[in-house]
Design a protein around this motif. Structure first.
Motif, short mmCIF file in Angstrom:
data_model
loop_
_atom_site.label_atom_id
_atom_site.label_comp_id
_atom_site.label_asym_id
_atom_site.label_seq_id
_atom_site.Cartn_x
_atom_site.Cartn_y
_atom_site.Cartn_z
N HIS A 311 0.83 -1.21 0.00
CA HIS A 311 0.00 0.00 0.00
C HIS A 311 0.86 1.26 0.00
CE1 HIS A 311 -3.98 -1.77 0.27
NE2 HIS A 311 -3.51 -2.64 1.15
N TYR A 314 1.59 1.97 -3.59
CA TYR A 314 0.49 2.64 -4.30
C TYR A 314 0.47 4.14 -3.99
CZ TYR A 314 -1.47 -1.98 -5.33
OH TYR A 314 -1.67 -3.26 -5.79
N LEU A 315 0.74 4.48 -2.73
CA LEU A 315 0.74 5.89 -2.34
C LEU A 315 1.90 6.64 -3.00
CD1 LEU A 315 -0.13 5.34 1.42
CD2 LEU A 315 -1.57 6.51 -0.25
N ALA A 318 0.92 7.35 -6.46
CA ALA A 318 -0.02 8.47 -6.51
C ALA A 318 0.72 9.80 -6.46
CB ALA A 318 -1.01 8.37 -5.34
N TYR A 338 -6.78 7.97 -0.23
CA TYR A 338 -6.35 6.57 -0.07
C TYR A 338 -6.16 6.24 1.41
CZ TYR A 338 -3.98 2.25 -1.56
OH TYR A 338 -3.66 0.95 -1.78
N THR A 341 -9.43 5.83 3.31
CA THR A 341 -10.07 4.53 3.09
C THR A 341 -9.24 3.40 3.70
OG1 THR A 341 -8.98 4.27 0.92
CG2 THR A 341 -11.14 5.33 0.95
N TYR A 342 -7.94 3.61 3.79
CA TYR A 342 -7.04 2.59 4.34
C TYR A 342 -7.22 2.44 5.85
CZ TYR A 342 -2.49 0.33 5.26
OH TYR A 342 -1.49 -0.52 5.66
N GLY A 391 -9.04 -4.74 -2.67
CA GLY A 391 -9.53 -3.84 -3.70
C GLY A 391 -10.77 -4.35 -4.40
N GLY A 397 -11.47 0.19 -0.46
CA GLY A 397 -10.16 -0.09 -1.01
C GLY A 397 -10.12 -0.08 -2.53
N GLY A 400 -9.65 3.62 -3.78
CA GLY A 400 -8.30 4.13 -3.57
C GLY A 400 -7.35 3.65 -4.66
N LYS A 401 -7.40 2.35 -4.95
CA LYS A 401 -6.54 1.81 -6.01
C LYS A 401 -6.96 2.34 -7.38
CE LYS A 401 -4.94 -2.57 -4.01
NZ LYS A 401 -5.50 -2.51 -2.66
N VAL A 404 -5.43 5.64 -8.15
CA VAL A 404 -4.01 5.52 -8.48
C VAL A 404 -3.83 4.98 -9.89
CG1 VAL A 404 -1.84 4.40 -7.85
CG2 VAL A 404 -3.38 5.19 -6.05
#
Length: 491
Positions: A311, A314-315, A318, A338, A341-342, A391, A397, A400-401, A404
């Protein structure tokens, strides 16, 4: 009253709880826990009503403190995760006290308040000195929390590893700050952005300083190749501390990264191209080195540790994508979305893990076998948590993905997008492997597990938040777009 007063009050309350327990050792841990939770809840309520502008701050702090939209979001985020961690600690107190020398848990209730103050100060930092002081306040407190279970060899090992690698990362961070100051002549984010826009600035020195600074911060957010400490530390630390590290510490690191990158990637920056390329490479490596090893884990706690690394990747991707006109969100806005939601899905996962440990079970995937028969309600909530972490559509989730992925596609970063998709596919495998175990009962003894009404209520609220954000994210998105979620650095 100002926001700074609330932050200072939390730190003072944390110190007061330590002193009370020291001079009155017979005080019950429940009293300490409820006092800490009440203090954090009061801080959250007061934070909602105090002025959110720099002019309301005390004069001596105004030059170093800012209250923009980014800072307000992360301050509220810090308070919420602190409340949840304190409550989880209180819920797991009977289990945790067996691993302490004297059965006391005062530090487990006081240090999270001090960590919260540090994270809130970090969110408002205008310069690298304030960042460093706030970051060390958080990190030093975590050294104690990680090694708190002194009767557990895993906890002591985790504490030593975190201390040694944390000290190393701090040295790298300070070295980066020194080089950045030498190259730009300033430590403020505004000043760094202006200096980097000047062609006369030494590109080599600035790039080296930025690289060292990002390496130091990379350790804090568990970015590759500085992520190897995460599995052992997460597994050895007490479960509430692991949850705090996974969510709170990560958020604190990313708010600093957001501000630093706003300066390094400001319009006209002489190092913008190189820094952005570095982010794409590191982000791509991080999602892969987090997701692929997770497929082979048998411990749910280690699985969640590798998941946390993924994760973080992913950030980072972003942040590398910068603005996306499609969502009207800056890169900082996507990161904030993100993380919002995380929070519920990660805390819910660690909550289930902590409650199972409190019931005498282990942390292996096999210990989850038959959970649906032991306690169907908790199994359902854990399913929602892991599905969202993977996801699955209609969960928080997934969005958020999605943000990205679309951001990467909009900018044509196909290599990074491919890595992210591979990591997401691997995530479905290892998360649903755990879900499958929960609904498998053949050949297993399935004694009934009991959880308190409060535990079920909090877990249900977190699961509901995951589903609501997955179906109707507009309120959260509106909060993040009501004002630009960027630092004061002009682009």
């Amino acid at each position: 009253m100002s926001v700074f007063t609330i932050e200072a009050g939390l730190a003072i309350l944390g110190l007061a709880l330590l002193l009370v327990e020291a001079f009155k050792p017979d005080i019950s841990r429940r009293t300490l826990g409820l006092t800490a939770i009440a203090g954090a809840v009061l801080a959250l309520v007061l934070f909602s009503f105090v002025p959110h502008d720099t002019a309301s701050l005390p004069g001596f702090i105004q030059p170093w403190h800012q209250l923009d939209n980014l800072a307000i979001f992360y301050k509220g985020f810090s308070l919420v995760i602190t409340i949840l961690v304190l409550w989880l600690t209180l819920e797991c107190a009977p289990y945790l006290s067996r691993f302490t020398v004297d059965g006391k848990l005062a530090e487990m209730f006081s240090l999270p308040l001090i960590v919260c103050s540090g994270m809130m100060w970090m969110a408002s930092a205008r310069d690298l000195v304030t960042v460093f002081v706030s970051l060390e306040l958080v990190t030093v407190s975590f050294y104690v929390l990680v090694a708190f279970a002194r009767k557990s060899s895993f906890s002591l090992e985790a504490g030593v590893k975190y201390l040694i690698l944390g000290a190393l990362s701090t040295g790298i961070l300070v070295y980066g700050i020194a080089w950045t100051y030498g190259a730009t002549g300033t430590m403020s984010f505004d000043g760094i952005a202006k200096a980097l826009a000047n062609p006369a600035t030494s590109k080599t020195a600035a790039l080296f300083g930025a690289a060292m600074l990002l390496c130091g911060l990379g350790f804090k957010v568990a970015a590759a190749p500085f992520h190897m400490w995460v599995p052992d530390v997460y597994q050895g630390a007490p479960t509430p501390v692991t949850a705090f590290l996974s969510v709170g510490s990560k958020a604190a690191g990313f708010v600093v990264l957001t501000r630093a990158l706003d300066a390094f990637l400001a319009q006209g920056s002489v190092i913008a191209t190189e820094v952005q390329a570095l982010l794409l490479v590191v982000g791509s490596l991080t999602v892969l080195l987090g997701s692929l090893p997770a497929m082979f884990q048998t411990s749910v706690k280690r699985l969640l540790a590798y998941s946390s690394i993924s994760h973080a990747g992913y950030l980072l991707l972003a942040l590398a994508s910068r603005e996306s006109a499609r969502f009207d969100l800056s890169s900082g806005g996507i990161v904030a979305f993100y993380l919002a939601t995380y929070l519920p899905m990660t805390v819910l996962g660690f909550l289930g893990l902590g409650l199972m440990r409190a019931n005498g079970l282990g942390e292996e995937i096999k210990d989850f076998t038959g959970l649906a028969k032991r306690n169907p309600f908790i199994a359902l909530l854990m399913t929602i948590s892991f599905a969202s972490l993977a996801g699955l559509p209609l969960t928080a989730g997934f969005l958020g993905k999605l943000f990205v992925f679309i951001g990467l596609a909009d900018h044509g970063y196909w290599g990074a997008l491919s890595c992210a998709v591979i990591a997401a596919a691997a995530g479905f495998y290892y998360y649903f492997k755990t879900i499958l175990a929960m609904y498998t009962t053949e050949g297993t003894d399935v004694p009934v597990l009991t959880f308190s009404t409060a535990a079920k209520s909090v877990a249900g609220a977190l699961a509901l938040a995951i589903l609501i954000l997955g179906v109707y994210p507009k309120p959260l998105q509106g909060v993040l777009t009501s004002a630009p979620v960027v630092s004061s650095v002009s682009r």
